[in-house]
Design a protein around this motif. Structure first.
Motif, PDB file in Angstrom:
ATOM      1  N   SER A 137       0.837  -1.200   0.000  1.00  0.00           N
ATOM      2  CA  SER A 137       0.000   0.000   0.000  1.00  0.00           C
ATOM      3  C   SER A 137       0.872   1.250   0.000  1.00  0.00           C
ATOM      4  O   SER A 137       1.608   1.484   0.975  1.00  0.00           O
ATOM      5  CB  SER A 137      -0.916   0.022   1.228  1.00  0.00           C
ATOM      6  N   PRO A 138       0.819   2.068  -1.057  1.00  0.00           N
ATOM      7  CA  PRO A 138       1.611   3.303  -1.075  1.00  0.00           C
ATOM      8  C   PRO A 138       1.325   4.208   0.117  1.00  0.00           C
ATOM      9  O   PRO A 138       2.248   4.850   0.644  1.00  0.00           O
ATOM     10  CB  PRO A 138       1.205   3.970  -2.399  1.00  0.00           C
ATOM     11  N   GLU A 139       0.076   4.259   0.554  1.00  0.00           N
ATOM     12  CA  GLU A 139      -0.267   5.120   1.687  1.00  0.00           C
ATOM     13  C   GLU A 139       0.409   4.632   2.975  1.00  0.00           C
ATOM     14  O   GLU A 139       0.915   5.441   3.768  1.00  0.00           O
ATOM     15  CB  GLU A 139      -1.778   5.187   1.877  1.00  0.00           C
ATOM     16  N   LEU A 140       0.431   3.322   3.188  1.00  0.00           N
ATOM     17  CA  LEU A 140       1.083   2.793   4.381  1.00  0.00           C
ATOM     18  C   LEU A 140       2.601   2.901   4.268  1.00  0.00           C
ATOM     19  O   LEU A 140       3.290   3.157   5.259  1.00  0.00           O
ATOM     20  CB  LEU A 140       0.643   1.351   4.628  1.00  0.00           C
ATOM     21  N   PHE A 141       3.146   2.730   3.061  1.00  0.00           N
ATOM     22  CA  PHE A 141       4.581   2.960   2.867  1.00  0.00           C
ATOM     23  C   PHE A 141       4.939   4.382   3.296  1.00  0.00           C
ATOM     24  O   PHE A 141       5.934   4.612   3.987  1.00  0.00           O
ATOM     25  CB  PHE A 141       4.971   2.785   1.399  1.00  0.00           C
ATOM     26  N   ALA A 142       4.128   5.340   2.843  1.00  0.00           N
ATOM     27  CA  ALA A 142       4.408   6.746   3.158  1.00  0.00           C
ATOM     28  C   ALA A 142       4.364   6.988   4.659  1.00  0.00           C
ATOM     29  O   ALA A 142       5.204   7.714   5.207  1.00  0.00           O
ATOM     30  CB  ALA A 142       3.416   7.652   2.434  1.00  0.00           C
ATOM     31  N   LEU A 143       3.398   6.372   5.350  1.00  0.00           N
ATOM     32  CA  LEU A 143       3.331   6.519   6.804  1.00  0.00           C
ATOM     33  C   LEU A 143       4.589   5.971   7.472  1.00  0.00           C
ATOM     34  O   LEU A 143       5.110   6.559   8.428  1.00  0.00           O
ATOM     35  CB  LEU A 143       2.095   5.804   7.352  1.00  0.00           C
ATOM     36  N   GLN A 144       5.075   4.830   6.990  1.00  0.00           N
ATOM     37  CA  GLN A 144       6.267   4.235   7.582  1.00  0.00           C
ATOM     38  C   GLN A 144       7.495   5.119   7.364  1.00  0.00           C
ATOM     39  O   GLN A 144       8.318   5.306   8.269  1.00  0.00           O
ATOM     40  CB  GLN A 144       6.479   2.833   7.002  1.00  0.00           C
ATOM     41  N   LEU A 145       7.608   5.680   6.167  1.00  0.00           N
ATOM     42  CA  LEU A 145       8.738   6.565   5.889  1.00  0.00           C
ATOM     43  C   LEU A 145       8.638   7.848   6.709  1.00  0.00           C
ATOM     44  O   LEU A 145       9.635   8.335   7.259  1.00  0.00           O
ATOM     45  CB  LEU A 145       8.787   6.880   4.392  1.00  0.00           C
ATOM     46  N   GLN A 146       7.437   8.390   6.813  1.00  0.00           N
ATOM     47  CA  GLN A 146       7.254   9.615   7.596  1.00  0.00           C
ATOM     48  C   GLN A 146       7.532   9.379   9.079  1.00  0.00           C
ATOM     49  O   GLN A 146       7.965  10.291   9.795  1.00  0.00           O
ATOM     50  CB  GLN A 146       5.838  10.151   7.384  1.00  0.00           C
TER      51      GLN A 146
END
Length: 432
Positions: free
Chosen positions: A81-90
């Protein structure tokens, strides 16, 4: 911490779980619809993510890595999930781990600029894809695994046929007899490392292993077996270091391990000292972001004991279903089956019940369990002698927990993100 922007996506009735009578629209505006899972605003079954648990888990694992002095590159194959990837990176993840060249493209689009492919790359089309990604994205750092001379020969042959000057960064994989990929002995690893060091098409940047295959949820066994693996990997790293086999271009040595079951036991590997260059220890756990109600919950209880941790990860992923029939005493059928929920490790776990028209949920009676799944049905068993207040009724909503979240994610193209009271305030999509 970094800021990652992910492109919006469009929801319409072609997505399972999206109301057929609702107007299509961007996922970013879903909170404006005023939907609530417990108000039957969306059709069931429906996989949902609880926002409060996601936030807790992101902070919990990032804090664990910080306290251990290691870096986190979550395995994205768990959710895709791109949205969950972004949360992990943030939240502070150093990078992402992925399993295929296709998945790498999704990770790059989500903002990742450091990616470990925890897998061997052997296919011309995949090498072409990685070459193109690296050419397009100048700031992308990418590593993949090599575990045999045969694989190295394939990479060298690809480079010769393509007349390519590309040099790939690689990690030598140490494996376990009887398990999956990886060199089985120090001798095999050193022979491969020497060939990697001499090859013009790769740069040896470090060593990788995966410990999850030996875990049995038995601390005595798991500590013994994982510690043995850690010692073999450290031995290989020291041998490679003594022979000067690391790439001259690598200013640090990557040592990386990790699944989501016994991740604490590989920390000593990731903290290795005394090599000729600084070590960057990278943990690759993936399922922590949603955790689960079964397999990983049991493993985490042992991690807590070994580490003396008071707080734990929280289950964030569930699937809501409805009681569609109670055809006989002791048996109810739910509107959820193999198309909707994990079943590879064990049956779904009933966790909460919302009676028909109720806007609040409560814990299910302890005697409820799911005994089997069909494609579209779950068999909910209960004590036929229990009081009627403890028996399911047609129209009730039942929230099911999962064991091993990965194989629930791949059954859904999207999932709403919900608050603790069931309000839908966001959405993610998956790219399997």
């Amino acid at each position: 911490m970094m800021t990652v922007a992910v492109a919006d996506f469009f929801l319409d009735p072609s997505f399972k779980g999206f109301p057929a009578a609702a107007a299509p629209g961007p996922a970013s505006a879903i909170a404006q619809r005023g939907w609530n899972v417990l108000a039957d605003d969306l059709p069931l079954p429906l996989a949902v993510l609880r926002r409060s648990a996601l936030r807790h888990n992101l902070a919990w694992m990032q804090d664990f890595a910080r306290r251990k002095g290691i870096l986190l590159a979550p395995h994205g194959k768990s959710t895709m999930s791109p949205e969950l990837f972004a949360l992990q990176l943030q939240a502070g993840a150093w990078g992402l781990t992925l399993a295929t060249a296709f998945q790498v493209g999704i990770g790059v689009s989500a903002g990742a600029r450091r990616i470990i492919i925890a897998n061997q790359v052997v296919c011309d089309a995949d090498l072409d894809a990685l070459d193109a990604l690296l050419a397009r994205q100048a700031d992308l750092r990418l590593w993949f695994l090599v575990d045999s001379l045969a694989q190295l020969a394939l990479i060298e042959d690809w480079a010769a046929r393509r007349a390519s000057a590309r040099v790939f960064d690689v990690l030598l994989e140490m494996g376990i007899p009887g398990q999956r990929t990886g060199c089985r002995s120090l001798e095999q690893a050193l022979q491969l490392a020497r060939a990697l060091a001499a090859s013009p098409v790769v740069r040896l940047a470090g060593i990788e292993c995966y410990e999850g295959g030996v875990a049995r949820c038995d601390s005595e066994h798991d500590v013994r077996e994982v510690t043995g693996l850690v010692r073999r990997v450290v031995e290989a790293a020291r041998a490679c270091d003594a022979e000067g086999l690391w790439s001259a271009d690598a200013d640090v040595i990557l040592l990386t391990a990790g699944g989501s079951a016994v991740f604490d036991l590989v920390v000593p590997l990731l903290q290795t000292q005394g090599l000729s260059r600084p070590v960057r220890g990278v943990l690759r756990s993936g399922c922590y972001i949603t955790h689960d109600h079964g397999n990983y919950r049991r493993f985490l209880a042992l991690v807590q004991q070994r580490e003396g941790l008071q707080e734990a990860l929280r289950p964030a992923l569930t699937v809501w279903s409805m009681v569609q029939s109670v055809p006989e005493p002791g048996l109810a059928l739910l509107t959820c089956g193999r198309r909707d929920i994990s079943y590879d490790l064990e049956m779904p776990i009933p966790v909460r019940l919302a009676r028909r028209s109720a806007l609040a949920a409560e814990a299910v009676p302890g005697h409820w369990s799911v005994s089997a799944l069909n494609d579209q049905h779950a068999y909910l068993c209960f004590n036929r002698e229990a009081p009627s207040a403890q028996q399911p009724r047609v129209g009730d909503r039942v929230e099911l927990g999962v064991s091993h979240p990965c194989t629930t994610f791949d059954k859904w193209r999207w999932m709403p993100v919900v608050e603790d009271d069931g309000r839908v305030t966001g959405a993610i999509h998956t790219c399997f």
